[in-house]
Write an enzyme that holds these catalytic residues in place. Structure first.
Site, short mmCIF file in Angstrom:
data_model
loop_
_atom_site.label_atom_id
_atom_site.label_comp_id
_atom_site.label_asym_id
_atom_site.label_seq_id
_atom_site.Cartn_x
_atom_site.Cartn_y
_atom_site.Cartn_z
N GLU A 54 -1.30 7.11 13.33
CA GLU A 54 -0.89 8.39 13.48
C GLU A 54 -0.57 9.40 12.47
O GLU A 54 0.10 8.76 11.28
CB GLU A 54 0.69 7.54 13.68
CG GLU A 54 1.51 7.44 14.98
CD GLU A 54 3.01 7.04 14.53
OE1 GLU A 54 3.14 5.61 14.56
OE2 GLU A 54 4.13 7.78 14.86
N ARG A 279 -0.50 -7.33 8.43
CA ARG A 279 -1.23 -5.88 7.74
C ARG A 279 -0.97 -6.75 6.08
O ARG A 279 -1.12 -7.97 5.65
CB ARG A 279 -0.20 -5.88 7.76
CG ARG A 279 1.77 -6.07 7.53
CD ARG A 279 2.60 -4.48 7.80
NE ARG A 279 2.70 -3.97 9.12
CZ ARG A 279 2.63 -2.67 9.15
NH1 ARG A 279 2.51 -2.11 7.86
NH2 ARG A 279 2.32 -2.18 10.28
N LYS A 289 5.19 4.30 5.23
CA LYS A 289 4.62 5.98 5.14
C LYS A 289 6.28 6.29 4.47
O LYS A 289 6.10 7.83 4.46
CB LYS A 289 3.91 6.00 6.37
CG LYS A 289 3.06 5.76 6.16
CD LYS A 289 1.85 6.54 7.82
CE LYS A 289 1.94 6.02 9.10
NZ LYS A 289 1.38 6.62 10.19
P1 ATP Z 1 4.13 3.38 11.24
O1 ATP Z 1 4.48 1.98 11.71
O2 ATP Z 1 5.33 4.06 10.32
O3 ATP Z 1 3.99 4.13 12.36
P2 ATP Z 1 1.65 2.69 10.69
O4 ATP Z 1 1.66 1.58 9.60
O5 ATP Z 1 1.43 1.65 11.09
O6 ATP Z 1 2.67 3.27 10.29
P3 ATP Z 1 -0.28 4.06 11.82
O7 ATP Z 1 -1.07 5.54 11.29
O8 ATP Z 1 -0.21 3.92 12.84
O9 ATP Z 1 0.76 3.75 10.80
O10 ATP Z 1 -1.55 2.68 11.38
C1 ATP Z 1 -3.11 3.32 11.36
C2 ATP Z 1 -3.53 2.13 11.96
O11 ATP Z 1 -3.65 0.90 10.86
C3 ATP Z 1 -2.64 0.98 12.81
O12 ATP Z 1 -3.42 0.18 13.32
C4 ATP Z 1 -2.13 -0.44 11.64
O13 ATP Z 1 -1.70 -1.83 12.39
C5 ATP Z 1 -3.09 -0.16 10.46
N1 ATP Z 1 -2.11 -0.25 9.24
C6 ATP Z 1 -0.93 -0.21 9.10
N2 ATP Z 1 -0.46 -0.21 7.77
C7 ATP Z 1 -1.28 -1.47 7.68
C8 ATP Z 1 -0.67 -2.13 6.24
N3 ATP Z 1 -0.60 -2.72 5.78
N4 ATP Z 1 -2.35 -3.78 6.55
C9 ATP Z 1 -3.66 -3.37 7.48
N5 ATP Z 1 -3.18 -2.35 8.44
C10 ATP Z 1 -2.45 -1.67 8.31
MG MG Z 2 1.76 2.48 13.60
#
Ligand code: ATP
Ligand code: MG
Length: 589
Positions: A54, A279, A289
């Protein structure tokens, strides 16, 4: 066809060797699923993944895990991986984030080729699907406001109640939804909801919102829309449109899967397989974030690329290499249960990489002048120094030696403790690659008592640091010429937080109370050997006995050398040693 027995790791020749030439590891559970699908022909031999950020922040080390997993699967199984921006929330998204995300994915070493997509490209299709659900009696326009909706939703233990608008006629729903799109209603006054089951034990299935009214300008579609699809109504269908085979996401989406499946079934469209993995969590590190944005906005760090940030731009500026990050991701593996990885695992990955590659140089961070009284005043000798003991092909270089040199302040003690093997009054020590010197005098500031200068004599028979008579000298210290060295600034970083779990605070507390007040030490009077003149931004070095440092890509310039400390040397070993030897303070020789 694949004849490998179930439990055996693949020996296929198109599998790239693991980073650092490590032996082939066991398959992780995602690879097992993919190989199972390849064997059964579920997707006709296709492997097509995507990385779906995102654009509401910069990528962090947790995203790197997801990037390596998704792009890594595509590489391993000769498939494809898309980059798709899940940009359904105009109020939090920005092109700045889009650009930095693309940059970071490329920097990590991955390529989406011509497959760059945006969920916002699917807005019309998603709208049409919403109308399709309305026509089928599977969605309705609801006039409850946010508070009311929460009240009607029920809780984990109590079922929800049907909205009073749930039984609107198809025609009325269609009319209202079109007028929502036309901009007739105020933000928050109406939503489009799926008609599923307000008593479902899964809260996601209790008539979730599909569309909300939001008069906001989107970074790509501008003002074309004043209603926006919810993430849940977008994500699964976007995967479907792109014919993704394995839709890999983090564990918290496990209970969204029934909803995604419901949409795909009701719309009658292609279904990818969703797979959830744990994660990445790291000690001493925040990965949210929202909180990272707060740190930036409140200027608790210098920006998203502050070298203390867990963002990929921060790690890059700190001196991390893409290779080290990929090898870290490989090492931590992929599992189905949440855990916390010790940040030292990440630090060891960069140490290992830089140990192999970084040239060694001499740099003095906290200089103390030493005058070698019996060394000719105008003489300059070029000493041979080894560039990298781990890599003989890196060769040697010349380092100038002069009558006045700088040593590290910490390498001298007037009153040395028992195990201090460096310089002290009357003691002899080896200046690396140069000579053995003996301390003959200490000059102090009369007022403060601070040591301002040392006097030494050198033994001309010990050129190169050798002792032809075989005498033992325990200490070897680094130095630079006082007259031939260059000034430099060095930024020494420590963890941004003082607690292993920065978010773990007593009730009423806040993660900010765990910020480390000494996470940045600015050293502005450093001296480095002259071979570093004009060092290119991002070049990485080992400062002998100190750690790994890189030239700051933002602030360093030909007339102002600025280095960031990436990581100290063998931190873990020093700590283990410290533990074993009790109070002993002097670890370095
Ligand atoms: P938010 O929950 O703030 O929207 P997010 O961490 O889910 O943030 P995204 O931009 O949606 O952010 O993440 C993109 C991809 O990265 C998604 O598929 C998410 O599952 C993965 N991702 C995000 N954080 C982690 C993490 N800590 N470990 C592994 N994968 C992650
Ligand atoms: Mg997300």
């Amino acid at each position: 066809m694949h004849n490998t027995p179930e439990k055996q790791p693949p020996k296929s020749s198109d599998t790239p060797p693991a980073e650092g030439g490590e032996a082939e590891r066991r398959l992780n559970f995602v690879e097992e699923i993919v190989e199972g699908d390849l064997r059964s022909g579920k997707y006709a031999g296709r492997v097509h993944t995507r990385f779906p950020p995102e654009p509401n922040g910069y990528l962090h080390i947790g995203h790197a895990k997801s990037i390596c997993l998704n792009f890594g699967l595509a590489q391993r199984y000769n498939g494809k991986c898309n980059l798709r921006f899940d940009d359904t929330n105009p109020s939090k998204e920005d092109v700045e984030y889009v650009d930095s995300i693309m940059d970071s994915v490329r920097w990590l070493g991955f390529d989406w080729e011509d497959r760059l997509y945006y969920a916002s490209d699917y807005f019309q299709q998603l709208y049409d699907w919403a109308e399709q659900l309305i026509q089928a009696g599977k969605a309705y326009v609801c006039d409850l406001n946010g508070d009311q909706m929460r009240e009607y939703r029920g809780t984990l233990t109590a079922p929800g109640k049907n909205s009073p608008y749930r039984d609107r006629e198809v025609d009325e729903n269609l009319d209202l939804f079109r007028r929502m799109r036309a901009g007739e209603f105020a933000d928050g006054s109406r939503t489009l909801r799926a008609k599923i089951d307000m008593a479902s034990p899964n809260l996601n299935m209790r008539d979730p919102v599909l569309y909300r009214i939001l008069h906001a300008t989107h970074h790509r579609t501008g003002d074309a829309w004043c209603i926006y699809p919810m993430y849940d109504f977008t994500h699964g269908q976007s995967d479907s449109i792109e014919q993704i085979t394995h839709s890999i996401c983090t564990l918290e989406f496990e209970n969204h899967r029934p909803l995604y499946d419901w949409f795909l079934t009701e719309l009658g469209i292609y279904r990818p397989q969703q797979i959830e993995f744990a994660r990445l969590n790291l000690t001493y590190t925040l990965m949210s974030k929202r909180k990272l944005l707060e740190l930036v906005e409140e200027e608790r760090v210098s920006g998203w690329d502050d070298p203390r940030m867990p963002t990929l731009v921060g790690l890059r500026r700190r001196g991390y290499t893409p290779e080290a990050i990929r090898s870290f991701c490989e090492r931590i593996g992929v599992a189905k249960f949440n855990s916390v990885i010790d940040v030292q695992v990440l630090e060891n990955a960069i140490r290992e990489d830089l140990n192999r590659r970084a040239p060694r140089v001499l740099a003095v961070l906290k200089p103390l002048k030493v005058v070698i009284d019996n060394y000719p005043a105008d003489q300059v000798e070029e000493m041979d120094a080894v560039n990298n003991p781990e890599d003989p092909s890196a060769g040697t270089r010349k380092v100038p030696f002069t009558r006045e040199v700088y040593i590290e302040r910490d390498d001298f003690r007037e009153d040395p403790p028992k195990e201090f093997f460096r310089l002290a009054p009357g003691r002899e020590v080896r200046l690396r690659y140069a000579y053995l010197v003996t301390c003959t005098g200490v000059v102090k500031d009369e007022k403060t008592g601070e040591i301002t200068e040392l006097h030494c004599t050198y033994d001309p028979a010990t050129r190169g640091g050798n002792t032809p008579d075989g005498r033992k000298v325990k200490g070897t210290i680094h130095w630079v010429s006082a007259t031939k060295s260059l000034p430099a600034e060095v930024r020494v970083y420590d963890h941004l937080f003082t607690q292993p779990d920065p978010g773990d605070v007593p009730a009423g507390g806040d993660y900010r109370q765990n910020l480390n007040p000494t996470s940045l030490e600015l050293l502005q009077e450093c001296r480095v050997e002259p071979s570093l003149a004009g060092a290119a931004p991002e070049s990485r070095y080992q400062f002998e006995r100190q750690g790994y440092f890189c030239v700051d890509r933002v602030d360093s310039s030909p007339d102002r050398l600025v280095f960031n400390r990436t990581v100290s040397l063998k931190d873990t070993w020093a700590k283990i040693e410290k533990g074993q030897k009790g109070q002993k303070k002097d670890q370095k020789k």
